[in-house]
Scaffold this active site. Structure first.
Site, PDB file in Angstrom:
ATOM      1  N   GLY A   1     -11.528  52.239 -14.746  1.00  0.00           N
ATOM      2  CA  GLY A   1     -11.900  53.636 -14.609  1.00  0.00           C
ATOM      3  C   GLY A   1     -11.606  54.398 -15.885  1.00  0.00           C
ATOM      4  O   GLY A   1     -11.387  53.811 -16.956  1.00  0.00           O
TER       5      GLY A   1
ATOM      6  N   HIS B   1      -9.006  56.183 -16.859  1.00  0.00           N
ATOM      7  CA  HIS B   1      -7.699  55.920 -17.467  1.00  0.00           C
ATOM      8  C   HIS B   1      -7.701  54.607 -18.226  1.00  0.00           C
ATOM      9  O   HIS B   1      -7.061  54.481 -19.274  1.00  0.00           O
ATOM     10  CB  HIS B   1      -6.616  55.906 -16.388  1.00  0.00           C
ATOM     11  N   CYS B   2      -8.446  53.631 -17.716  1.00  0.00           N
ATOM     12  CA  CYS B   2      -8.461  52.297 -18.325  1.00  0.00           C
ATOM     13  C   CYS B   2      -9.115  52.263 -19.693  1.00  0.00           C
ATOM     14  O   CYS B   2      -8.869  51.339 -20.471  1.00  0.00           O
ATOM     15  CB  CYS B   2      -9.189  51.308 -17.412  1.00  0.00           C
ATOM     16  N   ILE B   3      -9.956  53.245 -19.999  1.00  0.00           N
ATOM     17  CA  ILE B   3     -10.688  53.204 -21.267  1.00  0.00           C
ATOM     18  C   ILE B   3     -10.145  54.194 -22.291  1.00  0.00           C
ATOM     19  O   ILE B   3     -10.722  54.335 -23.372  1.00  0.00           O
ATOM     20  CB  ILE B   3     -12.197  53.431 -21.048  1.00  0.00           C
TER      21      ILE B   3
END
Length: 344
Positions: A328, A330-332
């Site tokens: 999502g 936050h992950c990128i």
């Protein structure tokens, strides 16, 4: 081991910039490269309205990235395998005296997932730390940025299925992991949850990253994913994890308060379960960049996060294409803290 005095600031503390990585043509994005690049660009340009963004593009793909991003986002070229900067990038640290350092974890493709390639991504933490002017400190722990979440005052959230994964850290104990995190993040208290969301254990999952399930809003207050549908496998997972959080105390001895954030109503896509989660948001300077799913609960989540982060603008960005790749918003993203603010 980092010198005494360094710590990982909370995400809501002021940032110097945000780091991201641009999707390249690999197993994750091959069939939907344009859609993925468009989704990453939407996140980057949204954040760029609030703070500087640097996008790392694979060697030879800088012009491609600029075509999607426009002039608001700085683009640099470095070799990449994949595009999840939270996990492949460094974890930045400050010492309160103007010093900037970075913990660089061992990265092995989220526990050697079958599809993953990490020869290049395993070097990104050091490369980004160097570009940021941060002193790098190499940890021996196989870990990703999405596997830890801190309150900036000595407490870290994490899951057993990530840090104690035999494909990541065979033979490591809780005590050894905690000692490593004390040394590199400046934390004093670790709160362990047994596992993450069910769909995160699929072919492109992380085996339970904490940033899909729980995040600090401020010291003593945690936002946690809640699955209201009793037929969904995450219903019981969430109940167990939330009960554990509410029974926990932080590094200051406070009993944690938990705000439950209901999951989107969509439970599966193309017959496959999804772990759509509003918890996987990003806190930027003056803003919260929140995952949207074209779901009736998007507006409800935006109102809730506006109350949790007063004074910040809530920016909804469609994250369905990002989740299709295994993560999502936050992950990128990966924040670089502002050292001048840390001195105050």
């Amino acid at each position: 081991m980092t010198p005494d005095g360094y710590r990982m600031p909370a995400e809501w503390e002021p940032h110097e910039r945000t780091w991201m990585a641009f999707p390249t043509d690999n197993h994750t994005f091959h069939d939907n490269l344009h859609a993925s690049r468009t989704a990453w660009a939407a996140v980057a340009t949204t954040i760029a309205r609030h703070e500087p963004v640097v996008m790392v593009a694979n060697t030879g793909e800088g012009d491609d990235a600029r075509g999607y991003l426009g002039p608001a986002v700085e683009v640099v070229e470095r070799p990449l395998d994949d595009s999840w900067m939270r996990d492949i990038g460094p974890t930045f640290l400050v010492d309160g005296r103007g010093g900037l350092a970075a913990a660089t974890w061992v990265f092995n493709g989220w526990g050697q997932l079958e599809f993953a390639r990490w020869e290049l991504d395993s070097q990104v933490g050091g490369l980004v730390a160097g570009m940021a002017g941060a002193t790098p400190y190499a940890s021996g722990l196989v870990n990703e940025g999405g596997g830890v979440h801190v309150d900036g005052e000595g407490t870290v959230l994490l899951t057993e299925t990530v840090q104690l994964d035999p494909y990541r850290n065979p033979g490591w104990t809780r005590e050894r992991v905690e000692a490593e995190l004390r040394a590199f993040l400046g934390v004093r208290k670790a709160i362990w949850l047994p596992r993450g969301l069910t769909a995160d254990y699929g072919p492109v999952g992380t085996r339970g990253h904490i940033d899909m399930f729980a995040s600090f809003v401020r010291p003593g207050l945690v936002a946690a994913h809640c699955q209201p549908d009793p037929a969904h496998p995450d219903h019981e997972v969430c109940k167990e994890n939330i009960a554990l959080l509410r029974a926990s105390t932080d590094a200051a001895g406070r009993r944690l308060e938990v705000v439950e954030v209901p999951a989107p109503t969509v439970l599966e896509v193309d017959g496959e379960p999804v772990d759509y989660s509003y918890i996987n948001h990003y806190v930027a300077n003056g803003a919260v960049v929140l995952c949207a799913f074209g779901d009736p609960r998007d507006a409800e989540a935006a109102e809730l996060f506006a109350r949790l982060f007063p004074g910040r603008e809530v920016e909804l960005v469609d994250a369905r294409q990002i989740f299709a790749g295994g993560g999502g918003i936050h992950c990128i993203t990966q924040q670089q803290p502002a050292v001048s603010a840390a001195r105050q």
